[in-house]
Design a protein around this motif. Structure first.
Motif, PDB file in Angstrom:
ATOM      1  N   ARG A 140       0.818  -1.221   0.000  1.00  0.00           N
ATOM      2  CA  ARG A 140       0.000   0.000   0.000  1.00  0.00           C
ATOM      3  C   ARG A 140       0.847   1.264   0.000  1.00  0.00           C
ATOM      4  N   GLN A 141       2.018   1.235   0.617  1.00  0.00           N
ATOM      5  CA  GLN A 141       2.832   2.442   0.711  1.00  0.00           C
ATOM      6  C   GLN A 141       3.733   2.656  -0.507  1.00  0.00           C
ATOM      7  N   LEU A 142       3.770   1.712  -1.430  1.00  0.00           N
ATOM      8  CA  LEU A 142       4.589   1.867  -2.627  1.00  0.00           C
ATOM      9  C   LEU A 142       4.010   2.947  -3.536  1.00  0.00           C
ATOM     10  N   ASP A 143       4.888   3.675  -4.222  1.00  0.00           N
ATOM     11  CA  ASP A 143       4.445   4.703  -5.155  1.00  0.00           C
ATOM     12  C   ASP A 143       3.795   4.081  -6.382  1.00  0.00           C
ATOM     13  N   THR A 144       4.379   3.003  -6.886  1.00  0.00           N
ATOM     14  CA  THR A 144       3.865   2.320  -8.070  1.00  0.00           C
ATOM     15  C   THR A 144       3.385   0.928  -7.658  1.00  0.00           C
ATOM     16  N   PRO A 145       2.145   0.591  -7.972  1.00  0.00           N
ATOM     17  CA  PRO A 145       1.661  -0.750  -7.620  1.00  0.00           C
ATOM     18  C   PRO A 145       2.477  -1.827  -8.330  1.00  0.00           C
ATOM     19  N   PRO A 146       2.670  -2.974  -7.708  1.00  0.00           N
ATOM     20  CA  PRO A 146       3.466  -4.044  -8.313  1.00  0.00           C
ATOM     21  C   PRO A 146       2.928  -4.501  -9.667  1.00  0.00           C
ATOM     22  N   SER A 147       1.619  -4.502  -9.852  1.00  0.00           N
ATOM     23  CA  SER A 147       1.061  -4.935 -11.135  1.00  0.00           C
ATOM     24  C   SER A 147       1.447  -3.975 -12.253  1.00  0.00           C
ATOM     25  N   GLU A 148       1.431  -2.676 -11.967  1.00  0.00           N
ATOM     26  CA  GLU A 148       1.828  -1.685 -12.973  1.00  0.00           C
ATOM     27  C   GLU A 148       3.325  -1.785 -13.266  1.00  0.00           C
ATOM     28  N   LEU A 149       4.117  -1.999 -12.249  1.00  0.00           N
ATOM     29  CA  LEU A 149       5.560  -2.146 -12.423  1.00  0.00           C
ATOM     30  C   LEU A 149       5.881  -3.384 -13.250  1.00  0.00           C
ATOM     31  N   ALA A 150       5.174  -4.487 -12.990  1.00  0.00           N
ATOM     32  CA  ALA A 150       5.387  -5.720 -13.754  1.00  0.00           C
ATOM     33  C   ALA A 150       5.005  -5.525 -15.214  1.00  0.00           C
ATOM     34  N   THR A 151       3.893  -4.821 -15.459  1.00  0.00           N
ATOM     35  CA  THR A 151       3.467  -4.549 -16.834  1.00  0.00           C
ATOM     36  C   THR A 151       4.503  -3.698 -17.562  1.00  0.00           C
ATOM     37  N   ARG A 152       5.024  -2.703 -16.885  1.00  0.00           N
ATOM     38  CA  ARG A 152       6.035  -1.832 -17.486  1.00  0.00           C
ATOM     39  C   ARG A 152       7.302  -2.620 -17.836  1.00  0.00           C
ATOM     40  N   LYS A 153       7.746  -3.457 -16.912  1.00  0.00           N
ATOM     41  CA  LYS A 153       8.949  -4.264 -17.168  1.00  0.00           C
ATOM     42  C   LYS A 153       8.722  -5.271 -18.288  1.00  0.00           C
ATOM     43  N   LEU A 154       7.519  -5.814 -18.394  1.00  0.00           N
ATOM     44  CA  LEU A 154       7.206  -6.743 -19.478  1.00  0.00           C
ATOM     45  C   LEU A 154       7.281  -6.035 -20.830  1.00  0.00           C
ATOM     46  N   HIS A 155       6.736  -4.823 -20.905  1.00  0.00           N
ATOM     47  CA  HIS A 155       6.820  -4.056 -22.154  1.00  0.00           C
ATOM     48  C   HIS A 155       8.271  -3.731 -22.511  1.00  0.00           C
ATOM     49  N   GLN A 156       9.070  -3.398 -21.499  1.00  0.00           N
ATOM     50  CA  GLN A 156      10.483  -3.113 -21.750  1.00  0.00           C
ATOM     51  C   GLN A 156      11.204  -4.359 -22.259  1.00  0.00           C
ATOM     52  N   ALA A 157      10.906  -5.497 -21.672  1.00  0.00           N
ATOM     53  CA  ALA A 157      11.555  -6.738 -22.098  1.00  0.00           C
ATOM     54  C   ALA A 157      11.144  -7.107 -23.525  1.00  0.00           C
ATOM     55  N   ARG A 158       9.877  -6.901 -23.860  1.00  0.00           N
ATOM     56  CA  ARG A 158       9.425  -7.184 -25.228  1.00  0.00           C
ATOM     57  C   ARG A 158      10.096  -6.248 -26.228  1.00  0.00           C
ATOM     58  N   ALA A 159      10.203  -4.975 -25.878  1.00  0.00           N
ATOM     59  CA  ALA A 159      10.846  -4.014 -26.775  1.00  0.00           C
ATOM     60  C   ALA A 159      12.317  -4.383 -26.973  1.00  0.00           C
ATOM     61  N   ALA A 160      13.002  -4.765 -25.916  1.00  0.00           N
ATOM     62  CA  ALA A 160      14.407  -5.149 -26.036  1.00  0.00           C
ATOM     63  C   ALA A 160      14.550  -6.416 -26.867  1.00  0.00           C
ATOM     64  N   SER A 161      13.641  -7.340 -26.688  1.00  0.00           N
ATOM     65  CA  SER A 161      13.679  -8.573 -27.469  1.00  0.00           C
ATOM     66  C   SER A 161      13.465  -8.300 -28.946  1.00  0.00           C
ATOM     67  N   LEU A 162      12.498  -7.459 -29.260  1.00  0.00           N
ATOM     68  CA  LEU A 162      12.243  -7.107 -30.657  1.00  0.00           C
ATOM     69  C   LEU A 162      13.416  -6.354 -31.270  1.00  0.00           C
ATOM     70  N   ALA A 163      14.043  -5.455 -30.496  1.00  0.00           N
ATOM     71  CA  ALA A 163      15.205  -4.719 -30.997  1.00  0.00           C
ATOM     72  C   ALA A 163      16.360  -5.681 -31.280  1.00  0.00           C
ATOM     73  N   GLY A 164      16.576  -6.645 -30.398  1.00  0.00           N
ATOM     74  CA  GLY A 164      17.632  -7.629 -30.614  1.00  0.00           C
ATOM     75  C   GLY A 164      17.346  -8.503 -31.823  1.00  0.00           C
ATOM     76  N   LEU A 165      16.093  -8.890 -32.005  1.00  0.00           N
ATOM     77  CA  LEU A 165      15.707  -9.700 -33.148  1.00  0.00           C
ATOM     78  C   LEU A 165      15.908  -8.926 -34.449  1.00  0.00           C
ATOM     79  N   GLU A 166      15.522  -7.664 -34.433  1.00  0.00           N
ATOM     80  CA  GLU A 166      15.689  -6.840 -35.634  1.00  0.00           C
ATOM     81  C   GLU A 166      17.166  -6.631 -35.961  1.00  0.00           C
ATOM     82  N   ALA A 167      17.986  -6.429 -34.938  1.00  0.00           N
ATOM     83  CA  ALA A 167      19.420  -6.266 -35.167  1.00  0.00           C
ATOM     84  C   ALA A 167      20.017  -7.562 -35.714  1.00  0.00           C
ATOM     85  N   TRP A 168      19.564  -8.673 -35.245  1.00  0.00           N
ATOM     86  CA  TRP A 168      20.054  -9.959 -35.731  1.00  0.00           C
ATOM     87  C   TRP A 168      19.643 -10.188 -37.184  1.00  0.00           C
TER      88      TRP A 168
END
Length: 89
Positions: free
Chosen positions: A52-80
């Motif tokens: 409750r005292q966290l600034d960002t809820p864990p679900s929102e943080l997890a969603t953000r990190k998932l989007h970052q991981a997908r973007a990095a994966s796509l960038a690596g695939l495109e570079a390859w």
């Protein structure tokens, strides 16, 4: 000898002691289980308060990190695919 029962080979068990030991073991197990439940409830309550005292809820943080991981994966695939190794020419 009324409290003892004979088994194979003359092995004798005092029933009163056996019953008392089983009762104490059961009581100890019940007390241990109760303590485990209380500790679990205290930890769950502390965890809820921490979330409750966290600034960002864990679900929102997890969603953000998932989007970052997908973007990095796509960038690596495109570079390859294009053969870009990231080093300057």
């Amino acid at each position: 000898m009324a409290t003892n029962q004979n088994f194979i080979g003359g092995f004798q068990v005092n029933r009163h002691l056996l019953i008392a030991g089983a009762a104490l073991t059961g009581a100890g197990a019940l007390i241990g289980l109760t303590g485990t439940v209380i500790v679990g409830a205290a930890l769950a309550s502390a965890g809820r308060g921490w979330v409750r005292q966290l600034d960002t809820p864990p679900s929102e943080l997890a969603t953000r990190k998932l989007h970052q991981a997908r973007a990095a994966s796509l960038a690596g695939l495109e570079a390859w695919r294009t053969g870009t190794d990231g080093s300057p020419n």
